[in-house]
Design an enzyme around this catalytic site. Structure first.
Site, short mmCIF file in Angstrom:
data_model
loop_
_atom_site.label_atom_id
_atom_site.label_comp_id
_atom_site.label_asym_id
_atom_site.label_seq_id
_atom_site.Cartn_x
_atom_site.Cartn_y
_atom_site.Cartn_z
N ASP A 338 0.92 -1.20 -0.03
CA ASP A 338 -0.07 -0.14 0.07
C ASP A 338 0.99 1.26 0.05
OD1 ASP A 338 -2.35 -1.48 0.38
OD2 ASP A 338 -2.33 -1.06 2.55
N ASP A 648 -5.19 -3.47 4.71
CA ASP A 648 -5.55 -3.46 5.90
C ASP A 648 -7.21 -3.27 6.06
OD1 ASP A 648 -6.35 -1.20 4.26
OD2 ASP A 648 -4.80 0.26 4.96
N ASP A 652 -9.56 -6.37 1.88
CA ASP A 652 -8.27 -7.00 1.77
C ASP A 652 -8.22 -8.50 1.99
OD1 ASP A 652 -7.45 -4.47 0.45
OD2 ASP A 652 -6.68 -3.68 2.35
P1 ATP Z 1 -3.36 2.92 -0.16
O1 ATP Z 1 -2.44 3.52 -0.72
O2 ATP Z 1 -2.95 2.43 1.22
O3 ATP Z 1 -4.06 1.84 -0.88
P2 ATP Z 1 -5.21 5.01 -0.30
O4 ATP Z 1 -5.59 6.06 0.69
O5 ATP Z 1 -4.47 5.69 -1.46
O6 ATP Z 1 -4.63 3.71 0.27
P3 ATP Z 1 -7.91 4.49 -0.20
O7 ATP Z 1 -7.96 4.66 1.01
O8 ATP Z 1 -8.62 3.14 -0.97
O9 ATP Z 1 -6.48 4.24 -1.07
O10 ATP Z 1 -8.37 5.71 -0.99
C1 ATP Z 1 -8.59 5.77 -2.43
C2 ATP Z 1 -9.21 7.18 -2.63
O11 ATP Z 1 -10.40 7.27 -1.80
C3 ATP Z 1 -8.40 8.16 -2.17
O12 ATP Z 1 -7.21 8.69 -3.04
C4 ATP Z 1 -9.34 9.47 -1.91
O13 ATP Z 1 -9.53 10.25 -2.87
C5 ATP Z 1 -10.54 8.55 -1.45
N1 ATP Z 1 -10.71 8.74 -0.16
C6 ATP Z 1 -9.67 8.01 1.01
N2 ATP Z 1 -10.33 8.33 2.09
C7 ATP Z 1 -11.35 8.84 2.16
C8 ATP Z 1 -12.19 9.46 3.12
N3 ATP Z 1 -12.24 9.13 4.37
N4 ATP Z 1 -13.47 10.03 2.62
C9 ATP Z 1 -13.41 10.30 1.30
N5 ATP Z 1 -12.72 9.90 0.42
C10 ATP Z 1 -11.57 9.29 0.87
#
Ligand code: ATP
Length: 913
Positions: A338, A648, A652
């Site tokens: 991730d 996480d 997953d």
């Molecule tokens: P990783 O790199 O660990 O996969 P990530 O944060 O890039 O994590 P996700 O958590 O799946 O991946 O988030 C994907 C997208 O969803 C983010 O780029 C953001 O645009 C949106 N996002 C993430 N968290 C939130 C939230 N709490 N509320 C709204 N949108 C969110």
């Protein structure tokens, strides 16, 4: 209903599932703010900790006896009986000593390993999110008391029996209680008083798993009072201490023993018929040889090595949940990680705000609400509630579950760091999130999910009617928004048609700097509704603008990625984030100067046959969902890769199970992910994965070293005795002496290798081939070469001594000492299989090595000079000159073997580098 007596241990428990939520609150005397500290303390005094009794440890006597339950030991015991029957008391006693020493070492070390594993497991004991004293906090699950208000979300393990007061699309997997594989729907309405366990829809039971949705519940039972506490069978569920490698070794040892016995029979008949040995003498010689070559200590020593690996990994923040992971980690050839929090720090700060009116810079770092918002020209901006910036700040503060606290002299976030950053942003513009949350009462929400990538909340608007706020991946919002807030610079709410091109351009610009971009939208509702559904988001959404967050790469991750590159391990970033953001971060991390990027959509467009090629050449997978992760792991595995994968969320779990090593995040990971994983990272840090890989390689190296040491040292003495019998010479060692050799070296020198630290350059080699067996061509070569060298050395001593006219007993004493000295020198050679042992570090050895050498030396002095040992083993005192010659012989063999190592490396034979 109110007449139900309060819960006291002796009274029948109230039928919580049938009571209305309000009655439960009254009964347990808890308000909206949860319990306060004094109440928690008092209740803990009455109900104790929320723990189930630990499974009773196996009876130590049974555990000790279990050490004897092994084919190798049966062979040894049979040998002892044979010796006893033949009247060879010394031999029988030594064989028994071998068996007992082996059992004691196994027993003690196994006990230590079990205790260490237990302690390590406690390091990842679950936590629960609760409301106490009006604030949301996270507490260890065993500190819950009846009356606590617990928040549940997808992926949580229910920490105690709860009466639900709020449930949103809540599905709970209750298979461990009811055996039902379909997750049960839960809500807060009372169930029928006579409902069976599976139909108590208003209860969430301790130990069950939240499959989807959100909920809140009041703890009604803890510890042994819970439903799971009534089922004792579950507690006996202990993970077996076994791994594929251990099974491979056990199987190998079993076959080897059978072969040794078969050869023994042949040797016996040969000695009796062709060499006219007395049958009793021949039998005892054969028994001694069989005992000598049986690697009875190997399985125990390897278990110990694995346990030491587990301990070392835990010290480097990787907790092993399943023992086989220790081995597999060492063979890992691809790590899929991730991004957020693992490769980056997950310390988000809003850096930019982009609305239709233009671009704004946000000053400040971290979560401290210091710094302001300004235009690119440096003019401070003071947003009004109705202009785009003001609306964006409000949306960010309300469509948000995090809390920002000032604790221990710094600002910290409870909840999602990105949401925390939005609270900081609001405060920078003098907007008080808690006050706004009071004014704009939240009625319902659609929680964030990495599948749909947004979060939406429904609020009561203070002026009447309702309002929906949405935040999420900007492309998703741009797709569904029909208009945008345009603003006119006067603080008015002005709308315009959606200008998707403008937004995409701005997203690309921010992402190119590695900023994580989030979009915001809202929808006013003239009529207030009480529920929010996906249908409400289909039309009428007004796009507000974007924020760009920075989340710096972890410094340790940069170094760890460099280490992976030298270790021949491919690193792939799999993230839900935007492709350009992910690519920019990948560059900053040094993953690749020009990272090859693919998106979830690209993955979807390919068939299972086409995917492996893409997966192999891609560095960054962006905008992926958990389903894509599963396909990517499978695709990589078809290319022969050994894949470690991080995760996480609850979704997953399938990919964590599919991966060769599933790695869950200890801090931000859900319980579902942790349980599916083989490894849990205490600090969520990529560098800890690489540290664990390095420890895994060390463990495997040490096991190879043990085999490379054990087999030829046994082999040398075997060849010498067989040679003597075949040639019709007097035996160079008596049966009792062969047994003594086995006793003195196996439990000391062999065991010392379990404690070896990593060889230098352990991360400068390519990953080993996971399919190759332990007995690689190199190992076979080594076993053969060393056995023959030992044979030659031993015969040299034998003939030299006899030619001098020594008495046979002295010759044999020299032979035993020669073998022990050779074993010791060979130990120093084997400590470095891939590099030279002629280094200061190599010569100094470790504490374990020195202790072993000391013990062996002491044993040999007693064996050679103590009168009672001379009587028992027919030994003679050895002169200092002869002793010195034997040491020189050891050094000579060591030099030969070092030259061999150098040649193998020089000519890259047997894959040596
Ligand atoms: P990783 O790199 O660990 O996969 P990530 O944060 O890039 O994590 P996700 O958590 O799946 O991946 O988030 C994907 C997208 O969803 C983010 O780029 C953001 O645009 C949106 N996002 C993430 N968290 C939130 C939230 N709490 N509320 C709204 N949108 C969110």
């Amino acid at each position: 209903m109110n007449a139900i007596p309060p819960a006291a241990p002796a009274d029948p428990a109230p039928q919580w599932h049938a009571l209305p939520a309000e009655a439960v609150r009254r009964e347990l005397e808890v308000g909206e703010d949860g319990l306060d500290d004094a109440q928690v303390r008092r209740r803990r005094g009455i109900h104790g900790f929320n723990r189930l009794p630990k499974p009773p440890r196996r009876n130590p006597i049974l555990r000790f006896l279990a050490q004897f339950d092994n084919v190798l030991i049966y062979v040894l015991l049979a040998g002892a009986v044979a010796a006893l029957v033949l009247g060879h008391m010394i031999d029988a006693a030594v064989i028994l000593a071998v068996v007992v020493v082996n059992a004691v070492v196994g027993f003690v070390q196994e006990g230590k390993a079990e205790a260490a594993l237990g302690a390590i497991r406690d390091m990842i004991s679950p936590r629960a999110n609760v409301i106490r004293g009006g604030a949301r906090t996270s507490v260890p699950a065993d500190e819950l008391v009846p009356g606590d208000i617990v928040l549940l979300e997808a992926g949580d393990r229910v920490p105690a029996d709860l009466r639900l007061t709020h449930a949103r699309n809540l599905l709970i997997d209750e298979a461990i209680l009811t055996g039902e594989s379909v997750a049960a729907e839960k809500h807060n309405a009372p169930a029928a008083p006579d409902a069976p366990l599976g139909d108590r829809t208003s209860l969430a039971f301790s130990g069950t798993m939240v499959a989807a949705g959100q909920g809140t519940g009041i703890v009604v039972a803890t510890g042994t009072a819970t439903e799971i506490g009534h089922i004792s069978t579950l507690l006996a569920n202990v993970e077996p201490m076994s791994t594929p490698l251990l099974r491979q070794i056990n199987e190998f040892a079993r076959r080897f023993t059978l072969l040794a016995l078969a050869c023994g029979v042949v040797l016996f008949f040969f000695a009796v018929h062709a060499r006219s040995f007395g049958w009793a003498d021949a039998l005892i010689a054969v028994v001694a040889l069989a005992v000598g070559v049986v690697p009875e200590g190997l399985p125990a020593v390897i278990t110990i090595t694995l346990a030491i690996g587990v301990r070392r990994m835990a010290a480097r923040n990787a907790v092993i949940r399943r023992l086989p992971a220790v081995e597999t980690l060492g063979a890992t050839s691809v790590i899929c990680s991730d991004k957020t929090g693992t490769l980056t720090r997950n310390e988000m700060t809003v850096r930019s705000i982009i609305t239709a009116e233009g671009f704004l810079r946000v000053a400040g770092a971290g979560y401290a609400p210091e710094g302001g918002i300004a235009t690119l020209h440096g003019e401070a901006v003071h947003p009004a509630a109705t202009d785009p910036v003001g609306r964006l700040l409000l949306a960010g503060a309300l469509c948000n579950d995090a809390q920002l606290h000032w604790r221990d002299g710094r600002w910290i976030v409870d909840g999602d760091p990105m949401e925390g950053a939005l609270l900081t942003l609001a405060r920078k513009a003098d907007l008080d999130p808690s006050q706004e949350r009071g004014t704009w009462e939240r009625l319902d929400e659609i929680p964030f999910d990495s599948g749909h990538r947004f979060m939406a909340t429904l609020h009561h608007a203070p002026g009447g009617g309702g309002i929906i706020f949405v935040k999420g991946a900007p492309e998703r919002l741009i797709e569904v928004c029909t208009s945008q807030m345009a603003g006119d610079g006067t603080g008015h709410d002005v709308r315009a048609a959606m200008d998707a091109d403008y937004w995409h351009e701005e997203i690309a610009k921010a992402a190119a700097h590695g900023e994580r971009v989030l979009g915001f939208a809202f929808r006013p509702l003239p009529k207030l509704a009480s529920r929010l559904t996906f249908d409400d988001l289909r039309d009428g959404l007004v796009f507000i603008g974007l924020t760009g967050f920075i989340d710096p790469p972890r410094d340790e991750a940069v170094a760890a990625i460099r280490e992976c590159h030298t270790a021949g391990i491919a690193v792939k970033m799999i993230t839900g984030d935007h492709a350009a953001t992910a690519a920019a971060i990948a560059r900053q991390l040094g993953l690749s100067p020009t990272p090859a990027v693919a998106t979830g959509a690209d993955v979807e467009a390919l068939s299972d046959d086409e995917l492996p090629a893409l997966a192999a050449r891609t560095d960054v997978f962006a905008r992926t969902s958990p389903q894509h992760k599963l396909r990517i792991v499978k695709a990589l595995q078809t290319t022969g890769a050994v894949v470690a994968m991080t995760g996480d969320g609850v979704n997953d779990a399938p990919s964590l199970r599919q991966a060769d090593v599933g790695i869950a995040m200890g801090r931000k990971g859900t319980e579902a992910a942790k349980e599916a994983a083989q490894v849990v990272l205490l600090d969520d840090n990529f560098a800890s994965i690489v540290a664990a890989v390095s420890e895994g390689r060390t463990v495997y190296d040490n096991i190879r070293k043990m085999i490379a040491w054990t087999l030829p040292t046994n082999g040398g003495e075997l060849l010498a005795v067989v040679f003597a019998i075949a040639a019709g010479l007097a035996m160079p060692l008596t049966p009792a002496q062969i047994l003594w050799l086995n006793l003195i070296t196996a439990g000391t020198l062999g065991l010392a290798l379990a404690f070896e630290p990593a060889e230098p350059g352990v991360m400068a080699r390519r990953p080993r081939d996971a399919r190759a067996g332990l007995l690689s061509p190199f190992m076979l070569w080594r076993v053969l070469l060393v056995s023959v060298l030992f044979l030659i050395a031993l015969l040299a001593v034998y003939f030299y001594s006899l030619s001098r006219g020594d008495d046979l007993a002295l010759t044999r004493t020299l032979c035993v000492n020669a073998l022990v000295i050779l074993d010791t020198f060979y130990l120093f050679n084997v400590r470095y299989l891939n590099t030279s042992s002629f280094t200061l570090r190599g010569a100094l050895g470790t504490r374990a090595v020195l202790a072993a050498v000391g013990a062996v030396a002491l044993g040999q002095f007693i064996f050679t000079y103590a009168p009672f040992m001379q009587a028992a083993f027919d030994t003679r005192p050895v002169t200092w000159q002869d002793g010195g010659l034997l040491v020189l012989l050891g050094i000579a063999i060591m030099i030969v073997l070092e030259i061999e190592k150098w040649l193998l490396r020089r000519f890259r034979l047997f894959g040596m580098e």
